[in-house]
Motif scaffolding. Sequence first.
Motif, PDB file in Angstrom:
ATOM      1  N   ALA A   1     -14.218-114.588 -64.310  1.00  0.00           N
ATOM      2  CA  ALA A   1     -13.209-114.085 -65.119  1.00  0.00           C
ATOM      3  C   ALA A   1     -13.930-113.555 -66.435  1.00  0.00           C
ATOM      4  CB  ALA A   1     -12.110-115.404 -65.524  1.00  0.00           C
ATOM      5  N   ASP A   2     -15.115-114.247 -66.805  1.00  0.00           N
ATOM      6  CA  ASP A   2     -15.707-113.568 -67.830  1.00  0.00           C
ATOM      7  C   ASP A   2     -16.626-112.403 -67.643  1.00  0.00           C
ATOM      8  OD1 ASP A   2     -17.671-114.970 -66.428  1.00  0.00           O
ATOM      9  OD2 ASP A   2     -18.671-115.941 -67.966  1.00  0.00           O
ATOM     10  N   LEU A   3     -16.663-111.814 -66.581  1.00  0.00           N
ATOM     11  CA  LEU A   3     -17.184-110.306 -66.612  1.00  0.00           C
ATOM     12  C   LEU A   3     -16.567-109.515 -67.403  1.00  0.00           C
ATOM     13  CD1 LEU A   3     -17.935-109.556 -62.670  1.00  0.00           C
ATOM     14  CD2 LEU A   3     -19.572-110.461 -64.268  1.00  0.00           C
ATOM     15  N   THR A   4     -17.306-108.704 -68.195  1.00  0.00           N
ATOM     16  CA  THR A   4     -16.885-107.637 -69.123  1.00  0.00           C
ATOM     17  C   THR A   4     -16.403-106.626 -68.240  1.00  0.00           C
ATOM     18  OG1 THR A   4     -18.844-106.494 -69.296  1.00  0.00           O
ATOM     19  CG2 THR A   4     -18.362-108.372 -70.858  1.00  0.00           C
ATOM     20  N   PRO A   5     -15.514-105.778 -68.843  1.00  0.00           N
ATOM     21  CA  PRO A   5     -15.034-104.355 -68.253  1.00  0.00           C
ATOM     22  C   PRO A   5     -16.446-103.408 -67.774  1.00  0.00           C
ATOM     23  CG  PRO A   5     -13.813-104.894 -70.028  1.00  0.00           C
ATOM     24  CD  PRO A   5     -14.710-105.938 -70.331  1.00  0.00           C
ATOM     25  N   ARG A   6     -17.445-103.397 -68.667  1.00  0.00           N
ATOM     26  CA  ARG A   6     -18.529-102.489 -68.285  1.00  0.00           C
ATOM     27  C   ARG A   6     -19.244-103.331 -67.240  1.00  0.00           C
ATOM     28  NH1 ARG A   6     -19.364 -97.656 -68.962  1.00  0.00           N
ATOM     29  NH2 ARG A   6     -19.762 -97.627 -71.216  1.00  0.00           N
ATOM     30  N   GLU A   7     -19.389-104.642 -67.240  1.00  0.00           N
ATOM     31  CA  GLU A   7     -20.059-105.355 -66.144  1.00  0.00           C
ATOM     32  C   GLU A   7     -19.417-105.011 -64.745  1.00  0.00           C
ATOM     33  OE1 GLU A   7     -21.931-108.719 -68.778  1.00  0.00           O
ATOM     34  OE2 GLU A   7     -20.141-109.253 -67.776  1.00  0.00           O
ATOM     35  N   ARG A   8     -18.070-104.973 -64.721  1.00  0.00           N
ATOM     36  CA  ARG A   8     -17.396-104.794 -63.449  1.00  0.00           C
ATOM     37  C   ARG A   8     -17.674-103.283 -63.127  1.00  0.00           C
ATOM     38  NH1 ARG A   8     -13.234-108.343 -62.289  1.00  0.00           N
ATOM     39  NH2 ARG A   8     -12.110-106.622 -61.177  1.00  0.00           N
TER      40      ARG A   8
ATOM     41  N   ILE B   1     -26.632-105.467 -65.370  1.00  0.00           N
ATOM     42  CA  ILE B   1     -26.968-106.213 -64.147  1.00  0.00           C
ATOM     43  C   ILE B   1     -27.364-107.682 -64.361  1.00  0.00           C
ATOM     44  CG2 ILE B   1     -28.534-105.966 -62.060  1.00  0.00           C
ATOM     45  CD1 ILE B   1     -28.466-102.923 -62.214  1.00  0.00           C
ATOM     46  N   ASN B   2     -28.391-107.751 -65.259  1.00  0.00           N
ATOM     47  CA  ASN B   2     -28.814-108.952 -65.383  1.00  0.00           C
ATOM     48  C   ASN B   2     -27.542-110.235 -65.712  1.00  0.00           C
ATOM     49  OD1 ASN B   2     -31.375-108.656 -64.546  1.00  0.00           O
ATOM     50  ND2 ASN B   2     -32.127-108.124 -66.861  1.00  0.00           N
ATOM     51  N   ASN B   3     -26.902-109.630 -66.473  1.00  0.00           N
ATOM     52  CA  ASN B   3     -25.639-110.615 -67.127  1.00  0.00           C
ATOM     53  C   ASN B   3     -24.542-110.836 -66.092  1.00  0.00           C
ATOM     54  OD1 ASN B   3     -26.759-110.633 -69.671  1.00  0.00           O
ATOM     55  ND2 ASN B   3     -25.454-109.129 -70.147  1.00  0.00           N
ATOM     56  N   LEU B   4     -24.334-109.771 -65.137  1.00  0.00           N
ATOM     57  CA  LEU B   4     -23.184-109.854 -63.982  1.00  0.00           C
ATOM     58  C   LEU B   4     -23.961-110.568 -63.008  1.00  0.00           C
ATOM     59  CD1 LEU B   4     -23.221-108.173 -61.454  1.00  0.00           C
ATOM     60  CD2 LEU B   4     -23.128-106.181 -63.225  1.00  0.00           C
ATOM     61  N   PHE B   5     -25.334-110.568 -62.669  1.00  0.00           N
ATOM     62  CA  PHE B   5     -25.910-111.438 -61.637  1.00  0.00           C
ATOM     63  C   PHE B   5     -25.822-112.889 -62.087  1.00  0.00           C
ATOM     64  CE2 PHE B   5     -28.721-108.339 -58.959  1.00  0.00           C
ATOM     65  CZ  PHE B   5     -27.582-107.628 -58.797  1.00  0.00           C
ATOM     66  N   ALA B   6     -26.043-113.095 -63.171  1.00  0.00           N
ATOM     67  CA  ALA B   6     -26.113-114.450 -63.644  1.00  0.00           C
ATOM     68  C   ALA B   6     -24.519-115.119 -63.710  1.00  0.00           C
ATOM     69  CB  ALA B   6     -26.789-114.400 -65.241  1.00  0.00           C
TER      70      ALA B   6
END
Length: 224
Positions: free
Chosen positions: A162-169, A199-204
């Motif tokens: 749920a904490d993925l940002t719109p940009r990360e999505r 990418i690093n943030n969404l992978f984590a």
Amino acid sequence: MSEPTEEQQKLRVVVADDQAAVREPLAAVLGLSGDIDVVAAAADGTEVLAAVAAGPVDVVLMDLRMPVMDGIETTRRLSEQYPQVAVVVLTTFADDDSILGALGAGARGYLTKNAGRQDITRAIRAAAAGQSVLDREVQDRLLASARSTTPKASEPGPALPADLTPREREVLALIGQGLPNRGIAERLFISEATVKTHINNLFAKAGIRDRAAAVRRAIEAGLA
């Protein structure tokens, strides 16, 4: 503390290919790059492991089809014994078994041998920085494979955090469509460095290990 010298800042690379006619010119060409130092050339997986043990090594540029110990098994052993060493596959083979086998063993990059010097050096630098680079043919094969095996709508895959940002999505969706980092940057009008950060943030956050897994998650989530 003194600043590191230019030599210390170079990426230390092992070139692995069973054909001397490929291995030696490739090592020579990479040596022309200002930030890459080819510290060893190996004809098979046992020579790769010996070179890494003698280290230090940052990246192994790995052929897949080698005698004694092939590239996939060598990559698996490196991942287990030397996780700090990144592997970039450079091979003539782009079939599903080779791609998924290499990425599953821990390779961070996968290029076919029609890649140019700039593609190879970019993949080496990306792998050393913890990023993945896959050439277009490999991206397409991964995408096709993921779509053929992804669960149906009635059998959804794991939900995205749920904490993925719109940009990360957005970035995940574009990975799922097969775009490399440069393509994502151009599509979103941001820098490649910013793409790498997303990418690093969404992978984590999503527990994604590599680009192949990211493609699958994007498709399962209906983003691609």
